[in-house]
Structure formats: C-alpha cells, structure tokens
Design an enzyme around this catalytic site. Structure first.
Site, PDB file in Angstrom:
ATOM      1  N   ASP A 128      25.165  14.846  37.472  1.00 44.26           N
ATOM      2  CA  ASP A 128      26.604  14.186  38.655  1.00 44.26           C
ATOM      3  C   ASP A 128      26.061  12.638  38.155  1.00 44.26           C
ATOM      4  O   ASP A 128      25.010  12.216  38.697  1.00 44.26           O
ATOM      5  CB  ASP A 128      26.940  14.389  39.315  1.00 44.26           C
ATOM      6  N   ILE A 129      26.891  11.920  37.536  1.00 46.14           N
ATOM      7  CA  ILE A 129      26.054  10.186  37.261  1.00 46.14           C
ATOM      8  C   ILE A 129      26.091   9.891  38.655  1.00 46.14           C
ATOM      9  O   ILE A 129      25.257   8.564  38.367  1.00 46.14           O
ATOM     10  CB  ILE A 129      27.323   9.894  36.216  1.00 46.14           C
ATOM     11  N   GLY A 166      38.165  12.550  37.567  1.00 46.94           N
ATOM     12  CA  GLY A 166      37.260  12.814  36.574  1.00 46.94           C
ATOM     13  C   GLY A 166      35.843  11.989  37.378  1.00 46.94           C
ATOM     14  O   GLY A 166      35.940  11.772  38.376  1.00 46.94           O
ATOM     15  N   VAL A 167      35.543  11.734  36.969  1.00 50.74           N
ATOM     16  CA  VAL A 167      34.596  10.929  36.926  1.00 50.74           C
ATOM     17  C   VAL A 167      34.219   9.577  37.797  1.00 50.74           C
ATOM     18  O   VAL A 167      34.018   9.197  38.639  1.00 50.74           O
ATOM     19  CB  VAL A 167      33.725  10.779  35.752  1.00 50.74           C
ATOM     20  N   ASP A 168      36.160   8.992  37.152  1.00 45.46           N
ATOM     21  CA  ASP A 168      35.961   7.553  38.311  1.00 45.46           C
ATOM     22  C   ASP A 168      36.153   8.249  39.574  1.00 45.46           C
ATOM     23  O   ASP A 168      36.095   7.579  40.367  1.00 45.46           O
ATOM     24  CB  ASP A 168      37.769   7.222  37.244  1.00 45.46           C
ATOM     25  N   THR A 191      36.780  11.733  27.132  1.00 41.46           N
ATOM     26  CA  THR A 191      36.327  13.205  26.482  1.00 41.46           C
ATOM     27  C   THR A 191      36.781  14.407  27.586  1.00 41.46           C
ATOM     28  O   THR A 191      37.589  15.524  27.134  1.00 41.46           O
ATOM     29  CB  THR A 191      35.539  14.324  26.127  1.00 41.46           C
ATOM     30  N   GLY A 192      37.472  13.575  28.900  1.00 45.12           N
ATOM     31  CA  GLY A 192      38.023  14.713  29.466  1.00 45.12           C
ATOM     32  C   GLY A 192      39.540  14.929  30.105  1.00 45.12           C
ATOM     33  O   GLY A 192      40.518  15.251  28.564  1.00 45.12           O
ATOM     34  N   VAL A 193      40.363  13.842  30.799  1.00 48.32           N
ATOM     35  CA  VAL A 193      42.275  13.970  31.190  1.00 48.32           C
ATOM     36  C   VAL A 193      42.492  13.160  29.679  1.00 48.32           C
ATOM     37  O   VAL A 193      43.685  13.719  29.034  1.00 48.32           O
ATOM     38  CB  VAL A 193      42.238  13.264  32.156  1.00 48.32           C
TER      39      VAL A 193
HETATM   40  P1  ADP Z   1      38.845   9.847  30.904  1.00 46.22           P
HETATM   41  O1  ADP Z   1      40.075  10.052  30.943  1.00 46.22           O
HETATM   42  O2  ADP Z   1      37.849   9.369  29.784  1.00 46.22           O
HETATM   43  O3  ADP Z   1      38.679  11.735  29.521  1.00 46.22           O
HETATM   44  P2  ADP Z   1      37.480  12.647  32.573  1.00 46.22           P
HETATM   45  O4  ADP Z   1      36.816  11.555  34.239  1.00 46.22           O
HETATM   46  O5  ADP Z   1      38.748  12.793  32.219  1.00 46.22           O
HETATM   47  O6  ADP Z   1      37.626  11.423  31.846  1.00 46.22           O
HETATM   48  O7  ADP Z   1      36.769  12.813  31.941  1.00 46.22           O
HETATM   49  C1  ADP Z   1      34.867  11.789  30.876  1.00 46.22           C
HETATM   50  C2  ADP Z   1      33.904  12.787  30.976  1.00 46.22           C
HETATM   51  O8  ADP Z   1      33.570  12.754  33.009  1.00 46.22           O
HETATM   52  C3  ADP Z   1      34.025  14.441  30.700  1.00 46.22           C
HETATM   53  O9  ADP Z   1      32.896  15.284  30.013  1.00 46.22           O
HETATM   54  C4  ADP Z   1      34.068  14.953  32.397  1.00 46.22           C
HETATM   55  O10 ADP Z   1      33.222  16.268  32.581  1.00 46.22           O
HETATM   56  C5  ADP Z   1      32.752  14.208  32.611  1.00 46.22           C
HETATM   57  N1  ADP Z   1      32.814  13.980  34.186  1.00 46.22           N
HETATM   58  C6  ADP Z   1      33.492  14.716  34.936  1.00 46.22           C
HETATM   59  N2  ADP Z   1      33.247  14.078  36.544  1.00 46.22           N
HETATM   60  C7  ADP Z   1      31.633  13.420  35.989  1.00 46.22           C
HETATM   61  C8  ADP Z   1      30.405  13.532  36.855  1.00 46.22           C
HETATM   62  N3  ADP Z   1      30.461  13.300  38.020  1.00 46.22           N
HETATM   63  N4  ADP Z   1      29.756  12.573  36.704  1.00 46.22           N
HETATM   64  C9  ADP Z   1      29.250  12.964  34.244  1.00 46.22           C
HETATM   65  N5  ADP Z   1      30.529  12.929  34.409  1.00 46.22           N
HETATM   66  C10 ADP Z   1      31.741  13.283  34.637  1.00 46.22           C
END
Ligand code: ADP
Length: 165
Positions: free
Chosen positions: A8-9, A30-32, A116-118
């Site tokens: 988890d970043i 997501g990560v944001d 690579t997520g949403v």
């Molecule tokens: P985007 O909208 O740029 O696709 P996302 O947040 O949906 O962004 O996904 C981008 C990547 O971040 C995906 O590979 C997802 O699995 C990953 N991700 C989601 N949460 C975390 C986290 N807490 N730490 C690291 N990577 C994460």
C-alpha cells in the site's frame, strides 16, 4: 536502483509518493482515495489551491500525515483504445513527476501503476512505459520504487524489467 514491491503506497517512508489523481486534484477512488484518507483533510485543503492538473502533468504537495514527505499528483490518461495519445500522455506523467521530484530535492520516490485501475490502460503496455521511464531517471535518484497493489502486477513489472536488461 529500481525496486518492485507489492504494498500500500500510503505506508512508504520515502521523500515522495506519486498519486494517480484526476484533473480536479480534489480526490477520488483507488490510490487517490487511499492517499487522501491517509494524509488527512489538510491534503484536500492544499489541493484546492493547486487549480487542478492537466492530463500528463504533475503538481506537488506536502505529505501531511503520510510517512512520505511529499505527494506528487499526476493525472494519467483514460484509455480510449490507444489512438488518443494515451501512451505519450502516460510517459509524460512519469517524466513530469520525475522532473518535479528533482526540482524539489526528492531522492527517493514511489509510483503506483498510473492509469491501470479505473482508467483502464492495458497493464503490460503501462508497465513497459513505467519501467522505461524509471530506467531513464535511475541514475538521478537513490531509490525508485514501483509500488504495485497486487502481486500479479509486481510479477508483470519484474518480467518487463528482466526483458529490458
Ligand atoms: P487510475 O484512475 O489512474 O487508473 P486507480 O487508483 O484506479 O488509478 O489505479 C491505479 C493503480 O493503483 C491500480 O493498479 C491499483 O491496483 C493501484 N492501487 C490502488 N490502491 C493502491 C494503494 N493503496 N497503493 C498502491 N497502489 C494502489
């Protein structure tokens, strides 16, 4: 050195973590969402002063309650089939994040797998862009961390890195 980890970043103690943000910079899923939750409300307050961010560009904030000192917010492209400059825009996310990091004396930096997520960017193509960008900047940082959320993504990054060495 490029380190590929599964984590988890928001838990990383580095000079800067990169956020895969959206154009508003006002938080999302997501990560944001994870970064905003872990950094606390002052991050949103700060981001409101940044006036958004264009796709492919990057802006910097403090890390507030995160163990990371700073957050570099970049906006990846939404995948639209591949002929809407998605690859060039994703490359620009990495390059602009690295350039902004250098301007702010960042020596250790961690990236999620932007878009690579949403946003739906194909994972192998995205990993190739990520690793190539990291190799370009490798000599100018103490640590570059590719922080994957799932072990399968980390395995893909390792394969891409091995192919390029
Ligand atoms: P985007 O909208 O740029 O696709 P996302 O947040 O949906 O962004 O996904 C981008 C990547 O971040 C995906 O590979 C997802 O699995 C990953 N991700 C989601 N949460 C975390 C986290 N807490 N730490 C690291 N990577 C994460």
């Amino acid at each position: 050195m490029i380190e590929i980890i599964t984590a988890d970043i928001t838990t990383l103690e580095v000079d800067a973590i990169v956020n895969a943000a959206n154009n508003s910079l006002l938080g999302g899923g997501g990560v944001d969402g994870a970064i905003h939750r872990a950094a606390g409300p002052l991050l949103l307050k700060y981001c409101k002063t940044l006036d958004g961010c264009r796709t492919g560009e990057a802006k910097i904030s403090p890390g507030f309650e995160l163990p990371a000192r700073r957050v570099i917010h970049t906006v990846g492209p939404v995948w639209q089939g591949g002929d809407h400059y998605e690859a060039a825009l994703l490359r620009a996310c990495y390059t602009n994040s690295f350039e902004l990091a250098l301007q702010n004396d960042v020596r250790s930096i961690a990236f999620p797998a932007i878009s690579t997520g949403v946003y739906g960017f194909p994972k192998t193509a995205a990993a190739e862009i990520a690793i190539a960008s990291m190799q370009d900047f490798e000599d100018r940082f103490d640590r570059i961390i590719a922080c994957c959320f799932h072990e399968a993504d980390a395995e893909l990054y390792r394969q891409v890195l091995n192919r390029r060495m």
